[in-house]
Enzyme design. Structure first.
Site, PDB file in Angstrom:
ATOM      1  N   ASN A  10      83.321 -18.297 -13.528  1.00 33.45           N
ATOM      2  CA  ASN A  10      83.387 -17.950 -12.161  1.00 33.45           C
ATOM      3  C   ASN A  10      82.487 -19.085 -11.578  1.00 33.45           C
ATOM      4  O   ASN A  10      81.134 -19.026 -11.519  1.00 33.45           O
ATOM      5  CB  ASN A  10      82.658 -16.627 -11.850  1.00 33.45           C
ATOM      6  CG  ASN A  10      82.477 -16.373 -10.328  1.00 33.45           C
ATOM      7  OD1 ASN A  10      83.072 -17.130  -9.579  1.00 33.45           O
ATOM      8  ND2 ASN A  10      81.827 -15.357  -9.850  1.00 33.45           N
ATOM      9  N   LYS A  12      81.932 -19.888  -8.306  1.00 35.46           N
ATOM     10  CA  LYS A  12      81.289 -19.408  -6.842  1.00 35.46           C
ATOM     11  C   LYS A  12      81.533 -20.544  -5.985  1.00 35.46           C
ATOM     12  O   LYS A  12      82.559 -21.072  -6.083  1.00 35.46           O
ATOM     13  CB  LYS A  12      79.982 -18.818  -7.319  1.00 35.46           C
ATOM     14  CG  LYS A  12      79.695 -17.814  -8.487  1.00 35.46           C
ATOM     15  CD  LYS A  12      78.331 -17.216  -8.512  1.00 35.46           C
ATOM     16  CE  LYS A  12      78.493 -16.269  -9.609  1.00 35.46           C
ATOM     17  NZ  LYS A  12      77.240 -15.435  -9.704  1.00 35.46           N
ATOM     18  N   HIS A  95      83.719  -8.514  -7.048  1.00 31.70           N
ATOM     19  CA  HIS A  95      82.527  -9.251  -7.645  1.00 31.70           C
ATOM     20  C   HIS A  95      81.127  -8.593  -6.952  1.00 31.70           C
ATOM     21  O   HIS A  95      81.411  -8.245  -5.626  1.00 31.70           O
ATOM     22  CB  HIS A  95      82.682 -10.600  -7.518  1.00 31.70           C
ATOM     23  CG  HIS A  95      81.447 -11.448  -8.326  1.00 31.70           C
ATOM     24  ND1 HIS A  95      80.193 -11.722  -7.555  1.00 31.70           N
ATOM     25  CD2 HIS A  95      81.315 -11.817  -9.611  1.00 31.70           C
ATOM     26  CE1 HIS A  95      79.461 -12.179  -8.552  1.00 31.70           C
ATOM     27  NE2 HIS A  95      80.187 -12.301  -9.520  1.00 31.70           N
ATOM     28  N   GLU A  97      78.823 -10.113  -5.647  1.00 28.44           N
ATOM     29  CA  GLU A  97      78.371 -10.880  -4.464  1.00 28.44           C
ATOM     30  C   GLU A  97      79.363 -10.399  -3.115  1.00 28.44           C
ATOM     31  O   GLU A  97      78.919 -10.418  -2.039  1.00 28.44           O
ATOM     32  CB  GLU A  97      78.355 -12.366  -4.636  1.00 28.44           C
ATOM     33  CG  GLU A  97      77.216 -12.591  -5.507  1.00 28.44           C
ATOM     34  CD  GLU A  97      77.415 -13.621  -6.511  1.00 28.44           C
ATOM     35  OE1 GLU A  97      78.377 -14.519  -6.252  1.00 28.44           O
ATOM     36  OE2 GLU A  97      76.550 -13.732  -7.356  1.00 28.44           O
ATOM     37  N   GLU A 167      79.500  -6.022 -14.962  1.00 28.07           N
ATOM     38  CA  GLU A 167      78.465  -7.027 -14.372  1.00 28.07           C
ATOM     39  C   GLU A 167      77.232  -6.389 -13.841  1.00 28.07           C
ATOM     40  O   GLU A 167      77.453  -5.986 -12.639  1.00 28.07           O
ATOM     41  CB  GLU A 167      79.043  -8.267 -13.559  1.00 28.07           C
ATOM     42  CG  GLU A 167      80.231  -8.998 -14.229  1.00 28.07           C
ATOM     43  CD  GLU A 167      80.282 -10.207 -13.539  1.00 28.07           C
ATOM     44  OE1 GLU A 167      79.932 -11.401 -14.089  1.00 28.07           O
ATOM     45  OE2 GLU A 167      80.471 -10.344 -12.237  1.00 28.07           O
ATOM     46  N   GLY A 173      72.710 -13.895 -12.180  1.00 26.44           N
ATOM     47  CA  GLY A 173      72.110 -15.191 -11.661  1.00 26.44           C
ATOM     48  C   GLY A 173      70.567 -14.783 -11.777  1.00 26.44           C
ATOM     49  O   GLY A 173      69.689 -15.846 -11.198  1.00 26.44           O
ATOM     50  N   SER A 213      74.175 -13.505 -16.464  1.00 21.90           N
ATOM     51  CA  SER A 213      73.413 -14.451 -17.276  1.00 21.90           C
ATOM     52  C   SER A 213      73.678 -14.689 -18.903  1.00 21.90           C
ATOM     53  O   SER A 213      73.002 -14.843 -19.414  1.00 21.90           O
ATOM     54  CB  SER A 213      71.745 -13.637 -17.293  1.00 21.90           C
ATOM     55  OG  SER A 213      71.410 -13.899 -15.827  1.00 21.90           O
ATOM     56  N   GLY A 234      78.819 -17.051 -15.208  1.00 20.58           N
ATOM     57  CA  GLY A 234      78.546 -17.656 -13.704  1.00 20.58           C
ATOM     58  C   GLY A 234      78.091 -19.085 -13.958  1.00 20.58           C
ATOM     59  O   GLY A 234      78.676 -20.208 -14.246  1.00 20.58           O
TER      60      GLY A 234
END
Ligand code: PGA
Length: 250
Positions: A10, A12, A95, A97, A167, A173, A213, A234
């Protein structure tokens, strides 16, 4: 039971077009023999057509978000048909976010999953708890609620197009990866929810990925777990070397 193995990146809101194409070139160059592993990248939507072309038949492409309506006066949004039309096969839905920065609700996520399946896209559906929810001992319940809401009305025969990604929000992150035991335990619990909804066969065949992560240093412990079928990466998917090191885990 042999399940699909999926390694997804991903990206982003990172990469210019030339960076995106260089990244694909690097991944393809180092891919080698990956047996049946499926590789998927989620580039920024504006690069999608060129990334699809560069990926050829080696890497599948998905987009990171879309709206659930077919078309209309929705400035700034892209439709399911546009995602399909650009050559994407997958669509990331829910997701963390999107949920926590952009306020997407379980109901919107459910509508997006139906909209994706209606045009033949394969939704990769993300679920995961906040740190406060884990500390309160509610992780399983939170994920179960998200999963049931996301899949409401999705028929059994559509489930072969669905991928789940667990996730935990506290791991995304942050560099704080879930231990293989924590991840495996949640993946088992996700299969139990799928079993209650759809029966044992679907519960054992739907791929469940871990994300948060994931790095070359921790992939081995995660991927060796029985119920972890791959990963959604990510940061470490933004350089060819680290993504390849993850893909090539033994
Ligand atoms: P991360 O992101 O690997 O950078 O933690 C994972 C994700 O958001 O999918």
């Amino acid at each position: 039971m042999k399940r699909r193995e999926i390694f997804a990146g991903n990206w982003k809101m990172y990469t210019t077009l030339s960076e995106a194409l260089a990244l694909i070139e690097g991944i393809i160059k180092g891919l080698g023999d990956i047996a049946n592993r499926e590789i998927v990248v989620f580039p920024p939507a504006v690069h999608a057509r060129e990334v699809v072309k560069a990926c050829g038949n080696k890497i599948a492409v998905g987009l990171q978000n879309m709206y659930f309506e077919k078309e209309g006066a929705f400035t700034g949004e892209i439709s399911p048909l546009m995602v399909k039309d650009v050559g994407a096969r997958f669509i990331l839905i829910g997701h963390s976010e999107r949920r926590h920065v952009f306020g997407e609700t379980d109901e919107m996520i459910n509508r997006k999953i139906h909209a994706a399946l209606d045009v033949g896209l394969e939704p990769m559906v993300c679920v995961g708890e906040l740190i406060s929810e884990r500390e309160a001992g509610n992780s399983e319940k939170v994920v179960e609620t998200q999963l049931k809401a996301a899949l409401a009305g999705v028929a059994r025969d559509q489930m072969n197009k669905v991928v789940i990604a667990y996730e935990p929000v506290w791991a995304i992150g942050t560099g704080k990866v879930a231990t293989p035991e924590i991840a495996e335990s949640m993946h088992q619990s996700i299969r139990n929810v799928l079993k209650a909804l759809y029966g044992a066969e679907i519960a054992t065949t739907v791929p469940v990925l871990y994300g948060g992560s994931v790095k070359p240093e921790n992939i081995k412990g995660l991927f060796s777990q029985e119920n972890i079928d791959g990963v959604l990466v990510g940061g470490a998917s933004l350089t060819a070397k680290s993504f390849l090191d993850i893909i090539h885990v033994q």
